[in-house]
Design a protein around this motif. Structure first.
Motif, PDB file in Angstrom:
ATOM      1  N   LEU A 122       5.792  -0.310 -12.291  1.00 15.69           N
ATOM      2  CA  LEU A 122       4.712  -0.882 -11.508  1.00 15.69           C
ATOM      3  C   LEU A 122       4.819  -0.422 -10.062  1.00 15.69           C
ATOM      4  CD1 LEU A 122       2.359  -2.912 -11.841  1.00 15.69           C
ATOM      5  CD2 LEU A 122       3.948  -4.692 -11.129  1.00 15.69           C
ATOM      6  N   ASP A 123       3.723   0.106  -9.500  1.00  9.72           N
ATOM      7  CA  ASP A 123       3.699   0.576  -8.117  1.00  9.72           C
ATOM      8  C   ASP A 123       3.529  -0.629  -7.196  1.00  9.72           C
ATOM      9  OD1 ASP A 123       3.333   1.725  -5.672  1.00  9.72           O
ATOM     10  OD2 ASP A 123       1.708   3.075  -6.268  1.00  9.72           O
ATOM     11  N   LYS A 124       4.637  -1.160  -6.717  1.00 12.85           N
ATOM     12  CA  LYS A 124       4.580  -2.362  -5.898  1.00 12.85           C
ATOM     13  C   LYS A 124       4.274  -2.065  -4.440  1.00 12.85           C
ATOM     14  CE  LYS A 124       7.501  -5.156  -8.894  1.00 12.85           C
ATOM     15  NZ  LYS A 124       8.706  -5.992  -9.017  1.00 12.85           N
ATOM     16  N   SER A 125       4.118  -0.768  -4.089  1.00 14.88           N
ATOM     17  CA  SER A 125       3.671  -0.435  -2.735  1.00 14.88           C
ATOM     18  C   SER A 125       2.173  -0.668  -2.593  1.00 14.88           C
ATOM     19  CB  SER A 125       3.994   1.028  -2.410  1.00 14.88           C
ATOM     20  OG  SER A 125       3.193   1.916  -3.187  1.00 14.88           O
ATOM     21  N   ALA A 126       1.463  -0.725  -3.721  1.00 16.86           N
ATOM     22  CA  ALA A 126       0.020  -0.929  -3.690  1.00 16.86           C
ATOM     23  C   ALA A 126      -0.299  -2.409  -3.538  1.00 16.86           C
ATOM     24  CB  ALA A 126      -0.608  -0.382  -4.967  1.00 16.86           C
ATOM     25  N   ASP A 127      -1.465  -2.690  -2.984  1.00 18.77           N
ATOM     26  CA  ASP A 127      -1.929  -4.074  -2.917  1.00 18.77           C
ATOM     27  C   ASP A 127      -2.331  -4.578  -4.293  1.00 18.77           C
ATOM     28  OD1 ASP A 127      -1.901  -4.646   0.049  1.00 18.77           O
ATOM     29  OD2 ASP A 127      -3.162  -2.854   0.026  1.00 18.77           O
ATOM     30  N   SER A 128      -2.782  -3.645  -5.150  1.00 11.68           N
ATOM     31  CA  SER A 128      -3.195  -4.041  -6.494  1.00 11.68           C
ATOM     32  C   SER A 128      -3.075  -2.852  -7.432  1.00 11.68           C
ATOM     33  CB  SER A 128      -4.639  -4.542  -6.483  1.00 11.68           C
ATOM     34  OG  SER A 128      -5.070  -4.859  -7.790  1.00 11.68           O
ATOM     35  N   VAL A 129      -2.769  -3.148  -8.679  1.00  7.03           N
ATOM     36  CA  VAL A 129      -2.803  -2.169  -9.764  1.00  7.03           C
ATOM     37  C   VAL A 129      -3.817  -2.675 -10.790  1.00  7.03           C
ATOM     38  CG1 VAL A 129      -1.514  -1.009 -11.596  1.00  7.03           C
ATOM     39  CG2 VAL A 129      -0.395  -1.529  -9.414  1.00  7.03           C
ATOM     40  N   ILE A 130      -4.733  -1.801 -11.185  1.00  9.76           N
ATOM     41  CA  ILE A 130      -5.704  -2.139 -12.220  1.00  9.76           C
ATOM     42  C   ILE A 130      -5.383  -1.301 -13.442  1.00  9.76           C
ATOM     43  CG2 ILE A 130      -8.139  -2.168 -12.877  1.00  9.76           C
ATOM     44  CD1 ILE A 130      -8.863  -2.505  -9.954  1.00  9.76           C
ATOM     45  N   TRP A 131      -5.044  -1.971 -14.544  1.00 13.44           N
ATOM     46  CA  TRP A 131      -4.728  -1.240 -15.762  1.00 13.44           C
ATOM     47  C   TRP A 131      -5.990  -0.597 -16.336  1.00 13.44           C
ATOM     48  CZ3 TRP A 131      -1.172  -5.301 -14.985  1.00 13.44           C
ATOM     49  CH2 TRP A 131       0.168  -4.994 -15.238  1.00 13.44           C
ATOM     50  N   VAL A 132      -5.862   0.668 -16.728  1.00 20.86           N
ATOM     51  CA  VAL A 132      -6.996   1.414 -17.283  1.00 20.86           C
ATOM     52  C   VAL A 132      -6.542   2.186 -18.512  1.00 20.86           C
ATOM     53  CG1 VAL A 132      -8.165   1.657 -15.053  1.00 20.86           C
ATOM     54  CG2 VAL A 132      -6.557   3.433 -15.807  1.00 20.86           C
ATOM     55  N   LYS A 133      -7.525   2.614 -19.307  1.00 22.07           N
ATOM     56  CA  LYS A 133      -7.266   3.455 -20.480  1.00 22.07           C
ATOM     57  C   LYS A 133      -8.361   4.503 -20.574  1.00 22.07           C
ATOM     58  CE  LYS A 133      -5.149   4.512 -24.408  1.00 22.07           C
ATOM     59  NZ  LYS A 133      -5.756   5.843 -24.589  1.00 22.07           N
ATOM     60  N   ILE A 204     -12.585  -8.116  -5.692  1.00 19.71           N
ATOM     61  CA  ILE A 204     -11.846  -6.858  -5.590  1.00 19.71           C
ATOM     62  C   ILE A 204     -12.555  -5.897  -4.640  1.00 19.71           C
ATOM     63  CG2 ILE A 204     -11.215  -4.795  -6.896  1.00 19.71           C
ATOM     64  CD1 ILE A 204     -10.583  -6.636  -9.262  1.00 19.71           C
ATOM     65  N   LYS A 205     -13.870  -5.802  -4.742  1.00 23.94           N
ATOM     66  CA  LYS A 205     -14.621  -4.888  -3.875  1.00 23.94           C
ATOM     67  C   LYS A 205     -14.484  -5.282  -2.415  1.00 23.94           C
ATOM     68  CE  LYS A 205     -17.954  -3.432  -7.383  1.00 23.94           C
ATOM     69  NZ  LYS A 205     -19.360  -3.493  -7.852  1.00 23.94           N
ATOM     70  N   ARG A 206     -14.440  -6.563  -2.127  1.00 25.62           N
ATOM     71  CA  ARG A 206     -14.231  -6.998  -0.747  1.00 25.62           C
ATOM     72  C   ARG A 206     -12.837  -6.594  -0.259  1.00 25.62           C
ATOM     73  NH1 ARG A 206     -17.197 -10.380   1.993  1.00 25.62           N
ATOM     74  NH2 ARG A 206     -15.370 -11.387   2.928  1.00 25.62           N
ATOM     75  N   MET A 207     -11.847  -6.646  -1.132  1.00 24.81           N
ATOM     76  CA  MET A 207     -10.510  -6.180  -0.759  1.00 24.81           C
ATOM     77  C   MET A 207     -10.524  -4.681  -0.466  1.00 24.81           C
ATOM     78  SD  MET A 207      -8.150  -8.327  -3.496  1.00 24.81           S
ATOM     79  CE  MET A 207      -6.604  -7.586  -2.925  1.00 24.81           C
ATOM     80  N   MET A 208     -11.225  -3.912  -1.296  1.00 18.46           N
ATOM     81  CA  MET A 208     -11.320  -2.467  -1.070  1.00 18.46           C
ATOM     82  C   MET A 208     -11.999  -2.156   0.264  1.00 18.46           C
ATOM     83  SD  MET A 208     -12.336  -0.988  -4.833  1.00 18.46           S
ATOM     84  CE  MET A 208     -11.175  -1.033  -6.206  1.00 18.46           C
ATOM     85  N   GLU A 209     -13.056  -2.908   0.565  1.00 18.09           N
ATOM     86  CA  GLU A 209     -13.780  -2.682   1.819  1.00 18.09           C
ATOM     87  C   GLU A 209     -12.886  -2.913   3.030  1.00 18.09           C
ATOM     88  OE1 GLU A 209     -17.041  -5.346   1.471  1.00 18.09           O
ATOM     89  OE2 GLU A 209     -18.097  -4.128  -0.032  1.00 18.09           O
ATOM     90  N   LYS A 210     -11.851  -3.716   2.877  1.00 21.57           N
ATOM     91  CA  LYS A 210     -10.922  -3.994   3.975  1.00 21.57           C
ATOM     92  C   LYS A 210      -9.744  -3.020   3.991  1.00 21.57           C
ATOM     93  CE  LYS A 210     -12.246  -8.838   4.350  1.00 21.57           C
ATOM     94  NZ  LYS A 210     -11.839 -10.262   4.276  1.00 21.57           N
ATOM     95  N   GLY A 211      -9.823  -1.979   3.144  1.00 22.60           N
ATOM     96  CA  GLY A 211      -8.825  -0.917   3.183  1.00 22.60           C
ATOM     97  C   GLY A 211      -7.584  -1.154   2.374  1.00 22.60           C
ATOM     98  N   MET A 212      -7.601  -2.116   1.488  1.00 24.15           N
ATOM     99  CA  MET A 212      -6.418  -2.376   0.677  1.00 24.15           C
ATOM    100  C   MET A 212      -6.278  -1.328  -0.412  1.00 24.15           C
ATOM    101  SD  MET A 212      -6.347  -6.531   0.526  1.00 24.15           S
ATOM    102  CE  MET A 212      -6.207  -7.438   2.074  1.00 24.15           C
ATOM    103  N   LYS A 213      -5.037  -1.044  -0.762  1.00 19.08           N
ATOM    104  CA  LYS A 213      -4.722   0.063  -1.674  1.00 19.08           C
ATOM    105  C   LYS A 213      -4.724  -0.409  -3.120  1.00 19.08           C
ATOM    106  CE  LYS A 213      -1.078   3.446  -2.716  1.00 19.08           C
ATOM    107  NZ  LYS A 213       0.281   3.929  -2.349  1.00 19.08           N
ATOM    108  N   PHE A 214      -5.594   0.208  -3.925  1.00 22.60           N
ATOM    109  CA  PHE A 214      -5.670  -0.042  -5.356  1.00 22.60           C
ATOM    110  C   PHE A 214      -5.313   1.238  -6.106  1.00 22.60           C
ATOM    111  CE2 PHE A 214      -7.994  -3.555  -3.750  1.00 22.60           C
ATOM    112  CZ  PHE A 214      -8.065  -4.527  -4.740  1.00 22.60           C
ATOM    113  N   VAL A 215      -4.448   1.121  -7.100  1.00 25.40           N
ATOM    114  CA  VAL A 215      -4.068   2.291  -7.887  1.00 25.40           C
ATOM    115  C   VAL A 215      -4.197   1.960  -9.370  1.00 25.40           C
ATOM    116  CG1 VAL A 215      -2.467   3.136  -6.115  1.00 25.40           C
ATOM    117  CG2 VAL A 215      -1.622   1.662  -7.951  1.00 25.40           C
TER     118      VAL A 215
END
Length: 338
Positions: A122-133, A204-215
């Motif tokens: 898990l990339d704990k340097s990111a503000d959030s991780v979204i699992w994808v397939k 989540i989109k509001r977090m992205m707009e504030k520059g938070m890192k999602f991976v």
């Protein structure tokens, strides 16, 4: 680390099986969906789980027996179990905010209608991780858009034009889930809805707009349990995984008389097989009796009696009596005979 599990919906696409049993508690390969999901997430995280918070709906449907089962699940992980109620079906964001007292610190949010197989750090340097397939038909899913740095910059629901083939599977990690809580509170306060529902994506989109890192966090296998056919398929795949992992799936108390088991199969305690061939890819719950039957690629739950049947791609619930040579029949709402 906390795990937050919204599971308030009744699962209408899995009727009649979800008329009396909540969809997350339907067994796949012998264990309820939500039990497998939470246990597998805990394995992926590889660290102690402090709390598992379950968000349930109507107490008349998610009753004391459901609560007891979920508290036992949390206890098995050495975690505190918490129960919250979503009083109205107002969307994913509303469901999460029903558990706002538990929304602090690092947490995984996981919707309880899917199963995974994954092995990654898990990339704990990111503000959030979204699992994808990766999927073949991304236009049927919500997908993520990545930048050149492999960061998620946008969520797009069922794109008509190609954005990516990485579908969001409904499992998220937040380094501090309280940030999501604050953004979802804004969504609720300003009545930001889609089809009358408050959605996690708006927070989540509001977090992205504030520059938070999602991976993205990619899973090896993603198995849906949204309807009967995909649940039967998921049961097949899960049985295959468990067989490779060497798990014992046939209880020692199974009684066989002129019976043949073609593995992989899960067969629960005190099942009776008489003049019957079972498998491959069959799950049978405890105390069920099968006589003079052939069953493959199917799920049969507990305390049922199946006679003179030839079943393939079937899903049968609890306390069912089925005789393939029937002359009279009693079938409830939403039942399907094909």
């Amino acid at each position: 680390m906390k795990i937050i599990v919204p599971m308030a919906g009744r699962g209408s696409r899995l009727r009649p099986h979800t008329l009396t049993v909540p969809k997350p508690l339907i067994p796949v390969a012998g264990k309820p969906i939500v039990h497998r999901l939470v246990t597998d997430i805990a394995k992926v995280l590889g660290e102690p789980i402090e709390e598992v918070a379950f968000i349930l709906g109507d107490p008349a449907f998610f009753g004391d027996d459901v609560v007891e089962s979920l508290m036992e699940l949390a206890d098995e992980l050495g975690a505190k179990g918490s129960i919250y109620r979503q009083d109205q079906p107002l969307g994913t964001g509303h469901a999460i905010m029903s558990a706002k007292e538990s929304l602090s610190g690092p947490a995984v949010i996981a919707y309880a209608d899917t199963l995974i197989r994954a092995d990654f750090d898990l990339d704990k340097s990111a503000d959030s991780v979204i699992w994808v397939k990766q999927v073949e038909r991304p236009e049927a899913y919500g997908v993520v858009q990545l930048n050149d740095g492999n960061e998620i910059v946008e969520l797009v629901e069922k794109p008509q034009e190609y954005v990516s083939d990485l579908a969001v599977i409904g499992i998220y990690y937040f380094k501090d889930v309280e940030v999501l809580k604050n953004e979802l509170q804004h969504v609720l306060d300003h009545d930001i809805t889609h089809g009358g529902e408050y959605q996690i994506n708006d927070g989540i989109k509001r977090m992205m707009e504030k520059g938070m890192k999602f991976v993205p966090g990619k899973v090896d296998e993603w198995m849906d349990c949204g309807n009967k056919n995909v649940t039967v398929e998921t049961n097949q795949r899960m049985l295959g995984f468990l067989e490779k992992e060497g798990e014992q799936m046939v209880a020692n108390s199974v009684k066989q008389e002129n019976a043949n088991i073609i593995e992989p199969c899960f067969i629960g305690e005190n099942v009776v097989l008489k003049n019957t061939t079972v498998g491959p890819y069959v799950s049978i719950g405890a105390n069920t009796v099968l006589e003079n039957s052939t069953v493959k690629n199917s799920l049969i739950q507990s305390n049922s009696k199946i006679s003179n049947a030839n079943l393939d791609n079937a899903m049968i619930g609890n306390y069912v009596v089925y005789n393939g040579n029937f002359e009279t029949i009693s079938i409830g709402d939403y039942s399907v005979l094909e």
